[in-house]
Design an enzyme around this catalytic site. Structure first.
Site, PDB file in Angstrom:
ATOM      1  N   ARG A 173      18.385  76.453  92.675  1.00  0.00           N
ATOM      2  CA  ARG A 173      16.890  76.555  92.975  1.00  0.00           C
ATOM      3  C   ARG A 173      16.729  77.560  93.938  1.00  0.00           C
ATOM      4  O   ARG A 173      16.660  77.665  95.228  1.00  0.00           O
ATOM      5  CB  ARG A 173      16.619  75.368  93.295  1.00  0.00           C
ATOM      6  CG  ARG A 173      16.219  74.443  92.453  1.00  0.00           C
ATOM      7  CD  ARG A 173      15.300  74.635  91.374  1.00  0.00           C
ATOM      8  NE  ARG A 173      15.330  73.351  90.234  1.00  0.00           N
ATOM      9  CZ  ARG A 173      16.465  73.441  89.030  1.00  0.00           C
ATOM     10  NH1 ARG A 173      17.212  74.588  89.035  1.00  0.00           N
ATOM     11  NH2 ARG A 173      16.362  72.426  88.230  1.00  0.00           N
ATOM     12  N   LYS A 231      25.533  73.558  80.623  1.00  0.00           N
ATOM     13  CA  LYS A 231      24.853  73.165  79.379  1.00  0.00           C
ATOM     14  C   LYS A 231      23.949  74.224  78.849  1.00  0.00           C
ATOM     15  O   LYS A 231      23.927  75.870  80.083  1.00  0.00           O
ATOM     16  CB  LYS A 231      24.052  72.348  80.131  1.00  0.00           C
ATOM     17  CG  LYS A 231      24.768  70.706  80.479  1.00  0.00           C
ATOM     18  CD  LYS A 231      23.866  69.916  81.465  1.00  0.00           C
ATOM     19  CE  LYS A 231      24.189  70.781  82.860  1.00  0.00           C
ATOM     20  NZ  LYS A 231      23.587  69.320  83.897  1.00  0.00           N
ATOM     21  N   ASP A 264      19.880  65.758  84.329  1.00  0.00           N
ATOM     22  CA  ASP A 264      19.883  64.814  85.327  1.00  0.00           C
ATOM     23  C   ASP A 264      20.822  64.127  84.397  1.00  0.00           C
ATOM     24  O   ASP A 264      21.859  63.239  84.190  1.00  0.00           O
ATOM     25  CB  ASP A 264      19.142  64.643  86.014  1.00  0.00           C
ATOM     26  CG  ASP A 264      18.293  65.901  87.164  1.00  0.00           C
ATOM     27  OD1 ASP A 264      19.741  66.426  87.176  1.00  0.00           O
ATOM     28  OD2 ASP A 264      17.454  65.277  87.024  1.00  0.00           O
TER      29      ASP A 264
END
Length: 304
Positions: A173, A231, A264
């Site tokens: 982030r 991912k 998550d």
């Protein structure tokens, strides 16, 4: 020395829980509690067998909203014994904004007590002692001062040497960091003390210039992680385990509603399967199955 397979069945997640304001029908917002590492702990509690303990390590204030947050954590079946209280601080807040199923966030966290979660090395060491797995994210690192970040990595290194597995989601982030080089350096340092790294390819490509998920997986494996799962949303996942690359595409989700906590929840189910003896493909399938359910509803924490 206690080896990993003899350690108590305890999963410890480290990071920041925040007040969540999630959009509802009619333009209203519902208040809840969430945050990337809290989300993973919450779903891990549901994915792991009941004999496992799932704990959450953070810091909160002593005000009413902090009390409510700790109560929520405990009511969720999570062990709150590693939560510190900081009288002069409170908890952070974020607001979700949706465009279709994709989300963006606005944050208010400058006075968050969680920024001090690693200020006490002794408390941190005691909480990590004996954990089967310790889990953290790039957001955990980003909210800490450089000195406290170093303490956290030092204590994770010590715990890993004593047999605790360390799992790390870089969860990049950029807005939380002073600059991109600082972010890349901190994330790379954390990866060097991790056994398992669970990056998201789109974030990694933007920050590190990776050409594809395989490149992301190889980069983190080169830092020492024995297992890396890159991912890739609905696209092909690259999983590198002890030098062997596996490429796997998750089943399509018919109608995504809200992608909040997709990664998550994937991490929670993947780690739960891995910790309880599943093979790599089975663990990937478990992660994708849970994430698929989560993105079919609104908010970070959904009933399954």
């Amino acid at each position: 020395m206690m080896t990993e397979h003899l350690k108590p069945a305890r999963f410890l997640s480290i990071g920041e829980c925040m007040v969540e304001m999630a959009p509802q029908a009619g333009g209203l917002f519902a208040m809840g509690f969430a945050g990337d590492t809290l989300n993973t702990a919450w779903y891990a509690r549901r994915a792991l067998p009941p004999e496992w303990t799932v704990g959450y390590l953070t810091a909160v204030g002593t005000d009413r909203i902090s009390d409510d947050m700790v109560g929520f954590i405990e009511d969720s079946g999570l062990d709150s014994s590693a939560i510190a209280r900081v009288p002069e601080r409170t908890v952070g807040l974020y607001l979700i904004q949706l465009s279709g199923a994709e989300r963006s966030f606005a944050y208010w966290r400058d006075s968050s007590a969680a920024r001090l979660l690693a200020a006490d090395a002794g408390r941190l060491r005691a909480a990590l002692d004996g954990a089967r797995l310790a889990y953290l994210s790039g957001i955990t690192l980003a909210i800490l001062s450089p000195a406290d970040r170093a303490v956290l990595l030092q204590e994770l290194t010590r715990a890993r040497a004593a047999g605790t597995l360390v799992a790390f989601d870089p969860n990049l982030r950029p807005r939380l960091w002073p600059d991109a080089p600082t972010m890349r350096d901190a994330v790379t340092r954390a990866a060097q003390v991790a056994d398992i790294v669970l990056p998201s390819f789109d974030d990694e490509a933007a920050a590190f210039g990776d050409a594809d998920p395989q490149a992301t997986a190889r980069r983190y494996a080169a830092r020492g992680a024995g297992l890396v799962v890159a991912k890739n949303g609905a696209g092909e996942v690259a999983a590198l385990s002890d030098g062997q690359m596996t490429l796997w595409t998750p089943p399509a989700v018919a109608q995504p509603v809200d992608t909040t906590a997709a990664g998550d929840s994937f991490n929670a189910a993947f780690l739960a399967a891995h910790l309880t003896g599943a093979g790599l493909l089975e663990a990937l399938q478990a992660g994708a199955a849970l994430a698929g359910k989560v993105i079919g509803q609104r908010g970070a924490l959904v009933e399954l």
